[in-house]
Design an enzyme around this catalytic site. Structure first.
Site, PDB file in Angstrom:
ATOM      1  N   ARG A   6      11.834  -5.157   4.161  1.00 39.32           N
ATOM      2  CA  ARG A   6      11.704  -3.746   4.570  1.00 39.32           C
ATOM      3  C   ARG A   6      12.592  -3.451   5.789  1.00 39.32           C
ATOM      4  NH1 ARG A   6       5.863  -1.656   5.501  1.00 39.32           N
ATOM      5  NH2 ARG A   6       5.900  -3.094   7.252  1.00 39.32           N
ATOM      6  N   LYS A  23       0.841  -1.208   0.000  1.00 41.48           N
ATOM      7  CA  LYS A  23       0.000   0.000   0.000  1.00 41.48           C
ATOM      8  C   LYS A  23       0.879   1.264   0.000  1.00 41.48           C
ATOM      9  CE  LYS A  23      -2.024  -1.115   3.921  1.00 41.48           C
ATOM     10  NZ  LYS A  23      -1.328  -2.380   4.239  1.00 41.48           N
ATOM     11  N   ARG A  76     -10.180   0.745   7.987  1.00 37.20           N
ATOM     12  CA  ARG A  76      -9.710  -0.595   8.308  1.00 37.20           C
ATOM     13  C   ARG A  76     -10.766  -1.415   9.017  1.00 37.20           C
ATOM     14  NH1 ARG A  76      -3.892   0.418   8.465  1.00 37.20           N
ATOM     15  NH2 ARG A  76      -2.770  -1.491   8.880  1.00 37.20           N
ATOM     16  N   ARG A 121      -1.060  -8.751  13.285  1.00 35.86           N
ATOM     17  CA  ARG A 121      -1.590  -7.744  12.347  1.00 35.86           C
ATOM     18  C   ARG A 121      -2.412  -8.431  11.253  1.00 35.86           C
ATOM     19  NH1 ARG A 121       3.998  -5.350  10.866  1.00 35.86           N
ATOM     20  NH2 ARG A 121       2.958  -4.130   9.251  1.00 35.86           N
ATOM     21  N   ARG A 156      10.535  -0.420  12.343  1.00 35.11           N
ATOM     22  CA  ARG A 156       9.201  -0.398  12.951  1.00 35.11           C
ATOM     23  C   ARG A 156       9.088  -1.464  14.037  1.00 35.11           C
ATOM     24  NH1 ARG A 156       4.637   0.047   8.317  1.00 35.11           N
ATOM     25  NH2 ARG A 156       3.551  -1.222   9.864  1.00 35.11           N
TER      26      ARG A 156
HETATM   27  P1  AP5 Z   1       4.810  -1.594   1.875  1.00 33.74           P
HETATM   28  O1  AP5 Z   1       4.471  -0.783   0.692  1.00 33.74           O
HETATM   29  O2  AP5 Z   1       5.510  -0.935   2.990  1.00 33.74           O
HETATM   30  O3  AP5 Z   1       3.517  -2.356   2.410  1.00 33.74           O
HETATM   31  P2  AP5 Z   1       2.257  -1.816   3.217  1.00 33.74           P
HETATM   32  O4  AP5 Z   1       1.067  -2.458   2.622  1.00 33.74           O
HETATM   33  O5  AP5 Z   1       2.290  -0.344   3.312  1.00 33.74           O
HETATM   34  O6  AP5 Z   1       2.572  -2.512   4.607  1.00 33.74           O
HETATM   35  P3  AP5 Z   1       2.465  -1.943   6.093  1.00 33.74           P
HETATM   36  O7  AP5 Z   1       3.261  -2.891   6.932  1.00 33.74           O
HETATM   37  O8  AP5 Z   1       2.810  -0.494   6.178  1.00 33.74           O
HETATM   38  O9  AP5 Z   1       0.938  -2.139   6.351  1.00 33.74           O
HETATM   39  P4  AP5 Z   1       0.145  -2.111   7.649  1.00 33.74           P
HETATM   40  O10 AP5 Z   1      -1.214  -1.974   7.171  1.00 33.74           O
HETATM   41  O11 AP5 Z   1       0.397  -3.247   8.550  1.00 33.74           O
HETATM   42  O12 AP5 Z   1       0.784  -0.874   8.458  1.00 33.74           O
HETATM   43  P5  AP5 Z   1       0.267   0.587   8.792  1.00 33.74           P
HETATM   44  O13 AP5 Z   1       1.434   1.441   8.925  1.00 33.74           O
HETATM   45  O14 AP5 Z   1      -0.818   0.990   7.900  1.00 33.74           O
HETATM   46  O15 AP5 Z   1       5.669  -2.834   1.363  1.00 33.74           O
HETATM   47  C1  AP5 Z   1       6.280  -3.720   2.251  1.00 33.74           C
HETATM   48  C2  AP5 Z   1       7.593  -4.245   1.649  1.00 33.74           C
HETATM   49  O16 AP5 Z   1       7.309  -5.001   0.496  1.00 33.74           O
HETATM   50  C3  AP5 Z   1       8.563  -3.138   1.196  1.00 33.74           C
HETATM   51  O17 AP5 Z   1       9.875  -3.535   1.466  1.00 33.74           O
HETATM   52  C4  AP5 Z   1       8.326  -3.028  -0.308  1.00 33.74           C
HETATM   53  O18 AP5 Z   1       9.460  -2.604  -0.994  1.00 33.74           O
HETATM   54  C5  AP5 Z   1       7.960  -4.462  -0.645  1.00 33.74           C
HETATM   55  N1  AP5 Z   1       7.008  -4.572  -1.770  1.00 33.74           N
HETATM   56  C6  AP5 Z   1       5.924  -3.787  -2.016  1.00 33.74           C
HETATM   57  N2  AP5 Z   1       5.277  -4.199  -3.120  1.00 33.74           N
HETATM   58  C7  AP5 Z   1       5.960  -5.290  -3.577  1.00 33.74           C
HETATM   59  C8  AP5 Z   1       5.787  -6.165  -4.691  1.00 33.74           C
HETATM   60  N3  AP5 Z   1       4.774  -6.003  -5.556  1.00 33.74           N
HETATM   61  N4  AP5 Z   1       6.683  -7.165  -4.860  1.00 33.74           N
HETATM   62  C9  AP5 Z   1       7.719  -7.338  -3.989  1.00 33.74           C
HETATM   63  N5  AP5 Z   1       7.942  -6.530  -2.923  1.00 33.74           N
HETATM   64  C10 AP5 Z   1       7.071  -5.533  -2.725  1.00 33.74           C
HETATM   65  O19 AP5 Z   1      -0.386   0.367  10.246  1.00 33.74           O
HETATM   66  C11 AP5 Z   1       0.402   0.089  11.371  1.00 33.74           C
HETATM   67  C12 AP5 Z   1      -0.457   0.009  12.616  1.00 33.74           C
HETATM   68  O20 AP5 Z   1      -1.068   1.269  12.874  1.00 33.74           O
HETATM   69  C13 AP5 Z   1      -1.621  -0.983  12.571  1.00 33.74           C
HETATM   70  O21 AP5 Z   1      -1.229  -2.301  12.894  1.00 33.74           O
HETATM   71  C14 AP5 Z   1      -2.571  -0.383  13.617  1.00 33.74           C
HETATM   72  O22 AP5 Z   1      -2.148  -0.663  14.926  1.00 33.74           O
HETATM   73  C15 AP5 Z   1      -2.389   1.101  13.380  1.00 33.74           C
HETATM   74  N6  AP5 Z   1      -3.346   1.641  12.386  1.00 33.74           N
HETATM   75  C16 AP5 Z   1      -3.059   2.188  11.190  1.00 33.74           C
HETATM   76  N7  AP5 Z   1      -4.161   2.553  10.542  1.00 33.74           N
HETATM   77  C17 AP5 Z   1      -5.200   2.223  11.329  1.00 33.74           C
HETATM   78  C18 AP5 Z   1      -6.612   2.310  11.203  1.00 33.74           C
HETATM   79  N8  AP5 Z   1      -7.174   2.839  10.098  1.00 33.74           N
HETATM   80  N9  AP5 Z   1      -7.386   1.853  12.219  1.00 33.74           N
HETATM   81  C19 AP5 Z   1      -6.831   1.346  13.337  1.00 33.74           C
HETATM   82  N10 AP5 Z   1      -5.506   1.203  13.527  1.00 33.74           N
HETATM   83  C20 AP5 Z   1      -4.686   1.641  12.529  1.00 33.74           C
HETATM   84 MG    MG Z   2       2.451   1.059   4.929  1.00 32.63          MG
END
Ligand code: AP5
Ligand code: MG
Length: 281
Positions: free
Chosen positions: A127, A13, A88, A150, A139
């Protein structure tokens, strides 16, 4: 353009949101990033969110809805935004509907990045290695144990949004197992098909001259793009195809019309514009 990127942790994402920001000058609204900033700054929200995030659970709906609501009021939102990691939960999605309705903002599409769970740990580990190599702080939730929590949160609380947006004819599914570049291309194709961006001209056509290119009816191109977007993603199979068609028909403001038919109906509008331009000349 107003877009939601939906997908499990590590689906890509953030990666795709960044690419869209660079290409279209949109604002990325990542609730994860905002919460991490709040944790680092030790704000009241950060203090509340810190342990929850470290455990892999979701931060309470009212906190993230509050953050997004405030952010959507900012003037830089007018050029469009990408919601990365929000909504989410179903209550978050309902709150977003309400917020957008009040602001008379229409959502263009919800793009689900579908990735095999077995690939996610590898991605998160990559990552971590990349962040370490850049000297950045890793992280706290990027460990195998927290990742599995997660993922559990994603399955139980976020996956229902696939149905939520599919019912509202907003959902398009992209095979997130493809390379980063291929995923970007597919997203751009969907965005063109739903009319969120101008469809890109084929290179051969470009060579024949920009003037001629712009004078061609765009409706035909939209039809082609829509047809391509409706093509099943290699791994996602039929649901992607149906979803893309639905996204196209939704963007054209029709109930169940087929992508091609809908796009063809756009042709007279495009032709009209061209005629006006020619008349000016
Ligand atoms: P990356 O692009 O970083 O993936 P991502 O989907 O952004 O993964 P996240 O870990 O950030 O998602 P998340 O939803 O768990 O975390 P968030 O910060 O939102 O890619 C990952 C890796 O893969 C990178 O190295 C990249 O290069 C590689 N890659 C990407 N695409 C690829 C491909 N096609 N092929 C190969 N490699 C690839 O949330 C964190 C925490 O915050 C949550 O757990 C929760 O506690 C809280 N939170 C956030 N939003 C909310 C909400 N709306 N409601 C409640 N709690 C929330
Ligand atoms: Mg992310």
């Amino acid at each position: 353009m107003r877009l939601i990127l939906l997908g499990p942790p590590g689906a890509g994402k953030g990666t795709q949101a960044q690419r869209l920001v660079q290409k279209y000058g949109l604002v990325q609204l990542s609730t994860g990033e905002m919460l991490r900033a709040a944790v680092a700054a030790q704000t009241p929200v950060g203090l509340q969110a810190k342990d929850i995030m470290a455990s892999g659970a979701l931060v309470p709906d009212e906190i993230v809805i509050g953050i997004i609501s405030d952010r959507l009021d900012q003037p830089d939102m007018k050029n469009g935004f990408i919601l990365d990691g929000f909504p989410r939960t179903v209550p978050q999605a309902a709150a977003l509907d309400e917020l957008l309705k009040r602001k008379h903002i229409r959502l263009d599409a919800v793009i689900e990045l579908r990735v095999n769970e077995s690939a996610l740990l590898d991605r998160v580990e990559t990552r971590v290695a990349e962040m370490r190599a850049r000297g950045e702080e890793v992280r706290i939730d990027d460990t195998p144990e927290v990742l599995s929590k997660r993922l559990a949160s994603y399955r139980s609380l976020t996956e229902p949004l696939i149905h939520y947006y599919s019912e509202r004819r907003k959902l398009a599914t992209v095979d997130g197992m493809m390379t980063i570049e291929q995923v970007t291309r597919e997203i751009n194709r969907i965005l063109a098909a739903v009319g969120a961006v101008e469809p890109k001209a084929a290179p051969a056509r470009k060579a024949r001259g920009a003037a001629r290119k712009t004078a061609r009816p765009t409706g035909k191109k939209v039809a082609k793009t829509a047809k391509k977007a409706a093509k099943p993603a290699p791994r996602a199979g039929k649901p992607a195809s149906r979803a893309a068609k639905k996204a196209v028909s939704a963007a054209r403001g029709r109930g169940t019309g087929k992508a091609k038919k809908a796009a063809n109906k756009a042709a007279p509008r495009a032709a009209k514009k061209v005629t006006k331009k020619r008349a000016k000349r």
